[in-house]
Design a protein around this motif. Sequence first.
Motif, PDB file in Angstrom:
ATOM      1  N   ALA A  87       0.835  -1.194   0.000  1.00 33.00           N
ATOM      2  CA  ALA A  87       0.000   0.000   0.000  1.00 33.00           C
ATOM      3  C   ALA A  87       0.870   1.244   0.000  1.00 33.00           C
ATOM      4  O   ALA A  87       2.009   1.222   0.469  1.00 33.00           O
ATOM      5  N   ALA A  88       0.320   2.335  -0.550  1.00 37.76           N
ATOM      6  CA  ALA A  88       1.033   3.612  -0.575  1.00 37.76           C
ATOM      7  C   ALA A  88       0.048   4.728  -0.279  1.00 37.76           C
ATOM      8  O   ALA A  88      -1.145   4.625  -0.567  1.00 37.76           O
ATOM      9  N   ALA A  89       0.550   5.821   0.304  1.00 39.49           N
ATOM     10  CA  ALA A  89      -0.277   6.980   0.607  1.00 39.49           C
ATOM     11  C   ALA A  89       0.614   8.208   0.661  1.00 39.49           C
ATOM     12  O   ALA A  89       1.842   8.098   0.744  1.00 39.49           O
ATOM     13  N   ALA A  90      -0.016   9.390   0.606  1.00 44.52           N
ATOM     14  CA  ALA A  90       0.762  10.630   0.641  1.00 44.52           C
ATOM     15  C   ALA A  90       0.001  11.697   1.417  1.00 44.52           C
ATOM     16  O   ALA A  90      -1.223  11.787   1.353  1.00 44.52           O
ATOM     17  N   SER A  91       0.760  12.511   2.166  1.00 44.97           N
ATOM     18  CA  SER A  91       0.221  13.698   2.815  1.00 44.97           C
ATOM     19  C   SER A  91       1.059  14.880   2.354  1.00 44.97           C
ATOM     20  O   SER A  91       1.942  14.733   1.500  1.00 44.97           O
ATOM     21  N   ALA A  92       0.805  16.045   2.904  1.00 45.30           N
ATOM     22  CA  ALA A  92       1.595  17.208   2.521  1.00 45.30           C
ATOM     23  C   ALA A  92       3.036  17.096   2.997  1.00 45.30           C
ATOM     24  O   ALA A  92       3.932  17.723   2.436  1.00 45.30           O
TER      25      ALA A  92
END
Length: 301
Positions: A193-198
């Motif tokens: 899984a992958a995710a991004a925030s600021a």
Amino acid sequence: MIFKPFFRGRSRSFKVCAFLLAGVCCSSLAFAQSAGRLKAIELVKTAATVFERGDMVRVIQLCRQALALDPSYPRAYTWLGAAYQRRGEKETACNAFNRVLKLAPNSPDSQRAARGIKELGCNTSPTRMAPPAPIGLRLENRWAAPSGITSLAFSIDGAFLSGGGLDGTWRLWRLPDGRLDRLERGQGVEAGAAAASADFYALGLADGKVRFFDARDGREADTVDGRTGAVGGLSFSPDGRLLAVSGTQGALKILDGHSHVLQKIIPGDGFLLTGVSFSPDGRYLAAGVGSVVRIYEVPSG
């Protein structure tokens, strides 16, 4: 921090009313979106002040935070483009300025964006906006791991794409040309899984670990053990305050989005927990458990 299942313990009549009052929910969402715009405005005001001091890295960070709260706020893209232009990153600046023209073609922001486009010599023709499929094919051809791509996540401002593979290696591409901007080797453990925030990119692995990479320069910032079994789902809250981690052990883990410290464990019941996602306003967290979707209320503050 207490996450409450939204429908647990509710009467049947309450559940029926909840669905019948969808219009009220939509109104609440609109209010939440307005609140997001107000917070975004304050962040961009700060970015404008920081711009005058010459700290372009901080300007970019603030604009990304604003876009996480309100992805359609044109002024955030205006200052984002100006910061990238000052840093000499033409392609990324052009993307931001063109986004302003699309969102608010007759606004004062569009005038600043048009000036930036002229100064940079950006291509504003429709052919520049490549459809998703060609971008995907180009990135696939640039993927160096023979085991392939298993997870992808766009940055908040859409300027980068991160990805992990079966060997756990993490890559960061610059859009739209697909140039490899950063590579961090893995340990042969599959990324699920992958995710991004600021502030961070996150990559969940089959051994339960979550790797974090700094959104400013792509360097690895931290690695934590999510203790979820193989990580199958990651989701940052819209403000980046929380990170939800799901996996094969069935428990849902909530990490601090900045320090990555474990904040809450929501025990499972033996079922594989895969998909997990925060709502756009950050008020709810959805988790897929077997054939059931659970909705949790997220405490504010």
